[in-house]
Scaffold this active site. Structure first.
Site, PDB file in Angstrom:
ATOM      1  N   CYS A 107      -3.352   1.380   6.852  1.00 42.73           N
ATOM      2  CA  CYS A 107      -3.635   0.780   8.163  1.00 42.73           C
ATOM      3  C   CYS A 107      -4.238   1.804   9.116  1.00 42.73           C
ATOM      4  CB  CYS A 107      -2.355   0.187   8.733  1.00 42.73           C
ATOM      5  SG  CYS A 107      -0.978   1.309   8.595  1.00 42.73           S
ATOM      6  N   GLU A 150       7.820   1.870  14.489  1.00 45.10           N
ATOM      7  CA  GLU A 150       8.747   2.373  13.479  1.00 45.10           C
ATOM      8  C   GLU A 150       9.005   3.844  13.787  1.00 45.10           C
ATOM      9  OE1 GLU A 150       7.511   0.099   9.490  1.00 45.10           O
ATOM     10  OE2 GLU A 150       6.051   1.545  10.203  1.00 45.10           O
ATOM     11  N   ASN A 152       0.804  -1.227   0.000  1.00 46.98           N
ATOM     12  CA  ASN A 152       0.000   0.000   0.000  1.00 46.98           C
ATOM     13  C   ASN A 152       0.837   1.277   0.000  1.00 46.98           C
ATOM     14  OD1 ASN A 152       0.677  -0.810   2.610  1.00 46.98           O
ATOM     15  ND2 ASN A 152      -1.059   0.212   3.522  1.00 46.98           N
ATOM     16  N   GLU A 169       3.764  -4.023  12.282  1.00 40.47           N
ATOM     17  CA  GLU A 169       2.806  -2.930  12.086  1.00 40.47           C
ATOM     18  C   GLU A 169       1.671  -3.543  11.296  1.00 40.47           C
ATOM     19  OE1 GLU A 169       0.921  -0.920  10.609  1.00 40.47           O
ATOM     20  OE2 GLU A 169       1.811   1.030  10.228  1.00 40.47           O
TER      21      GLU A 169
HETATM   22  O1  TXE Z   1      -1.172  -8.562   3.043  1.00 35.47           O
HETATM   23  P1  TXE Z   1      -0.169  -9.587   3.687  1.00 35.47           P
HETATM   24  P2  TXE Z   1      -2.132  -8.735   1.790  1.00 35.47           P
HETATM   25  C1  TXE Z   1      -4.086  -6.063   5.595  1.00 35.47           C
HETATM   26  C2  TXE Z   1      -5.355  -5.624   4.912  1.00 35.47           C
HETATM   27  C3  TXE Z   1      -5.403  -6.495   3.715  1.00 35.47           C
HETATM   28  C4  TXE Z   1      -4.855  -7.786   4.251  1.00 35.47           C
HETATM   29  C5  TXE Z   1      -4.297  -8.708   3.217  1.00 35.47           C
HETATM   30  O2  TXE Z   1      -6.455  -5.887   5.743  1.00 35.47           O
HETATM   31  O3  TXE Z   1      -6.695  -6.676   3.215  1.00 35.47           O
HETATM   32  O4  TXE Z   1      -3.840  -7.387   5.144  1.00 35.47           O
HETATM   33  O5  TXE Z   1      -3.408  -8.005   2.360  1.00 35.47           O
HETATM   34  C6  TXE Z   1       4.066 -11.155   3.185  1.00 35.47           C
HETATM   35  N1  TXE Z   1       5.180 -15.394   5.855  1.00 35.47           N
HETATM   36  N2  TXE Z   1      -2.924  -5.249   5.294  1.00 35.47           N
HETATM   37  O6  TXE Z   1      -2.496 -10.141   1.521  1.00 35.47           O
HETATM   38  O7  TXE Z   1      -0.419 -10.965   3.180  1.00 35.47           O
HETATM   39  C7  TXE Z   1       3.519 -10.714   1.855  1.00 35.47           C
HETATM   40  O8  TXE Z   1       4.156 -11.377   0.790  1.00 35.47           O
HETATM   41  C8  TXE Z   1       5.943 -14.337   5.563  1.00 35.47           C
HETATM   42  C9  TXE Z   1      -2.582  -4.257   6.269  1.00 35.47           C
HETATM   43  O9  TXE Z   1      -1.526  -7.991   0.692  1.00 35.47           O
HETATM   44  O10 TXE Z   1      -0.188  -9.369   5.134  1.00 35.47           O
HETATM   45  C10 TXE Z   1       3.814  -9.214   1.905  1.00 35.47           C
HETATM   46  O11 TXE Z   1       5.189  -8.980   1.590  1.00 35.47           O
HETATM   47  N3  TXE Z   1       5.514 -13.295   4.831  1.00 35.47           N
HETATM   48  C11 TXE Z   1      -1.331  -3.585   5.987  1.00 35.47           C
HETATM   49  C12 TXE Z   1       3.557  -8.870   3.380  1.00 35.47           C
HETATM   50  O12 TXE Z   1       3.675 -10.124   4.076  1.00 35.47           O
HETATM   51  C13 TXE Z   1       4.244 -13.314   4.408  1.00 35.47           C
HETATM   52  C14 TXE Z   1      -0.720  -3.586   4.678  1.00 35.47           C
HETATM   53  C15 TXE Z   1       2.173  -8.285   3.658  1.00 35.47           C
HETATM   54  O13 TXE Z   1       1.205  -9.092   3.031  1.00 35.47           O
HETATM   55  C16 TXE Z   1       3.385 -14.377   4.704  1.00 35.47           C
HETATM   56  C17 TXE Z   1      -1.142  -4.663   3.826  1.00 35.47           C
HETATM   57  C18 TXE Z   1       3.910 -15.464   5.456  1.00 35.47           C
HETATM   58  N4  TXE Z   1       3.161 -16.523   5.791  1.00 35.47           N
HETATM   59  C19 TXE Z   1      -2.233  -5.423   4.153  1.00 35.47           C
HETATM   60  N5  TXE Z   1       2.182 -14.112   4.144  1.00 35.47           N
HETATM   61  C20 TXE Z   1      -0.908  -2.464   6.857  1.00 35.47           C
HETATM   62  N6  TXE Z   1      -0.675  -2.710   8.144  1.00 35.47           N
HETATM   63  O14 TXE Z   1      -0.745  -1.361   6.380  1.00 35.47           O
HETATM   64  C21 TXE Z   1       2.279 -12.925   3.532  1.00 35.47           C
HETATM   65  N7  TXE Z   1       3.535 -12.429   3.671  1.00 35.47           N
END
Ligand code: TXE
Length: 498
Positions: free
Chosen positions: A284, A462, A152, A250
């Protein structure tokens, strides 16, 4: 933009060890943009070994802080020159409007500058240890750290973690989101161009469930730092627990925007729109729950709904566009499903709530900016994070009610309080179980200002000095400064342990 984004390990670009790759598409048009090497377990291992070798020979860790700082400052200058190019790239692959990405990216050199200054001014301590000893406490870097970043704010979030970790002298493995890895990849090349030695910053793109998992479970890491969804955070923190390494996380949020009755309504509505719809709601700290004092509720809702309907949804590359598409089909499906469920549960869609019609929207993941009223606290939309352009609006009666509603969430990342009454602003903020509280503002961030959530929103923070410290550990040197000979077993006198 290159056709293929590669891994970067030990100063060299390389494909995945098994040749695997995946594609990145433009979420506004569906157009294929480039392919990405999908890092394997073997690639992750190679990157960790390269980072470890760089750490052990001290090519970065042992460099005098002023020299490290000079390199980070040089990187800040290079980054400032490339802001326009990177902003365009970010918009193309994640669909955030170009006007937003320009505004965000032009601030990012500040992170390198701030942590360069911290690196030069960081000090250890010298606690009292009795008259015969001198205790010197040093802050030393951790080793090889794993940084897992989302889509994002691809560069902002990478930058927050990279600048603190590098300033402290660590080696890094960056695993960017599969949805927007290009600019984080360019940052790695830029850092080496500025003088960061090869092997210090390694880049292993790939899917979360494979590359991300291999990284988080690698025994050679000294810390994990993740921004992502709460469930991802739990999985990563569990892996960190097994390795007994620290984790900064985060994660999700459901930020309240608390509007008291002494505000100028137009100003507060502008604030609520800013809170709710920046990044098409995919942040977030999105203002997802707009809580309004009951005595101004009707008027506030009317203006908010009118202004929400006026937001210009469209092509993110057009500087007139105010809201772009969602990043992926999964995010749009999640958004649409959340609004549909709220309808079924009895809430009322006051603005938006639809996939827009028209040729310009046909191939992208668009969803109208949406305000939902008649929301009850047992509706899913009250507590679940949507991560899309959807906010609920609800009235409150007085300060206690506002605080109770704001704290009624599994998350505790951010909130904003809108009032002209300073006493009330301070009173209410102190009662919020929330990590970041803005008064008469939202979203504002600074490299010096701690950024982290309470409850299910994460661990640690952070930015600021704490972030730097979290990339170090203490080493305690205890120096015997006594001239008196000492023989523990050679005396029958009363002994003491100091
Ligand atoms: O995020 P992911 P996604 C939230 C938001 C969104 C949901 C899913 O609600 O709808 O998460 O989004 C890595 N082991 N946020 O699927 O999966 C992944 O490759 C290690 C909130 O895009 O959480 C990416 O690099 N790594 C948020 C990172 O984690 C893993 C921002 C985030 O992806 C993993 C984004 C695993 N098992 C989504 N699974 C915020 N806090 O701003 C995934 N990843």
């Amino acid at each position: 933009m290159a056709d293929q984004l590669l891994l970067h390990v030990d100063g060299k670009d390389q494909p995945a060890s098994d040749g695997g790759e995946f594609a990145v598409h433009n979420p506004a048009t569906g157009e294929h943009l480039y392919t990405v090497a999908n890092g394997t377990e073997e690639d992750v291992n190679g990157a960790v070994l390269a980072g470890r070798a760089a750490f052990d020979d001290g090519r970065w860790r042992a460099m005098p802080p002023r020299e490290r700082a000079r390199i980070l400052n040089r990187a800040a200058v290079l980054l400032a020159e490339r802001v326009d190019e990177y902003a365009r790239l970010e918009s193309l692959q994640i669909g955030r409007t170009l006007r937003e990405m320009r505004a965000q990216l032009k601030r990012l050199p500040e992170w390198l500058e701030y942590f360069a200054a911290v690196a030069q001014t960081a000090e250890g301590s010298c606690p009292e240890f009795g008259p015969e000893h001198l205790n010197v406490v040093r802050r030393v870097p951790l080793g090889v750290v794993g940084l897992i970043t989302p889509w994002n704010h691809p560069l902002l979030i990478t930058m927050k973690k990279v600048s603190a970790a590098l300033a402290a002298g660590n080696s890094l493995i960056i695993k960017p989101s599969e949805l927007g890895p290009a600019v984080p990849g360019q940052l790695v090349a830029l850092l080496e161009e500025a003088g960061v030695p090869p092997g210090v910053v390694n880049f292993v793109p790939g899917l979360g469930r494979s590359t991300g998992k291999a990284l988080t479970e690698h025994p050679g890491l000294a810390k994990l730092d993740v921004t992502g969804g709460t469930e991802t955070g739990r999985v990563i923190a569990a892996a960190a627990g097994r390795s007994l390494i620290p984790v900064t996380a985060e994660l999700g949020g459901k930020a309240p925007v608390i509007v008291f009755d002494d505000v100028d309504i137009d100003t507060a509505v502008a604030g609520a729109l800013f809170a709710a719809f920046i990044a098409t709601g995919q942040t977030c700290v999105q203002g997802a729950r707009i809580l309004v004092s009951r005595n101004i509720y009707d008027r506030f809702q009317e203006v908010l709904v009118t202004r929400t309907r006026q937001l210009r949804l469209g092509d993110p590359m057009d500087l007139q566009t105010q809201v772009g598409p969602l990043v992926s089909q999964a995010q749009r499906d999640k958004t649409a499903a959340a609004v549909d469920r709220a309808r079924e549960q009895g809430a009322t869609v006051l603005a938006g709530g639809r996939i827009p019609e028209g040729a310009q929207y046909a191939n992208g993941w668009f969803y109208e900016p949406t305000i939902v009223g008649d929301i009850r606290r047992d509706h899913d939309l009250w507590s679940e994070e949507v991560f899309g352009p959807v906010s609920v609006i609800a009235p409150f009666d007085g300060e206690d009610d506002a605080v109770m509603m704001a704290n009624d969430s599994p998350f505790g990342l951010a909130a904003s309080v809108w009032t002209q009454n300073v006493g009330r602003a301070v009173r209410v903020s102190r009662r919020l179980d929330i990590g970041i509280v803005w008064i008469n503002d939202h979203h504002r961030i600074d490299p010096a200002s701690p950024w982290g959530g309470f409850k299910d929103s994460g661990i640690g923070s952070e930015n600021g000095l704490e972030a730097f410290r979290s990339y170090t550990r203490q080493q305690s040197l205890i120096i015997n400064a006594s001239d008196t000979p000492f023989d523990w077993f050679g005396t029958d006198e009363d002994l003491r342990y100091s």
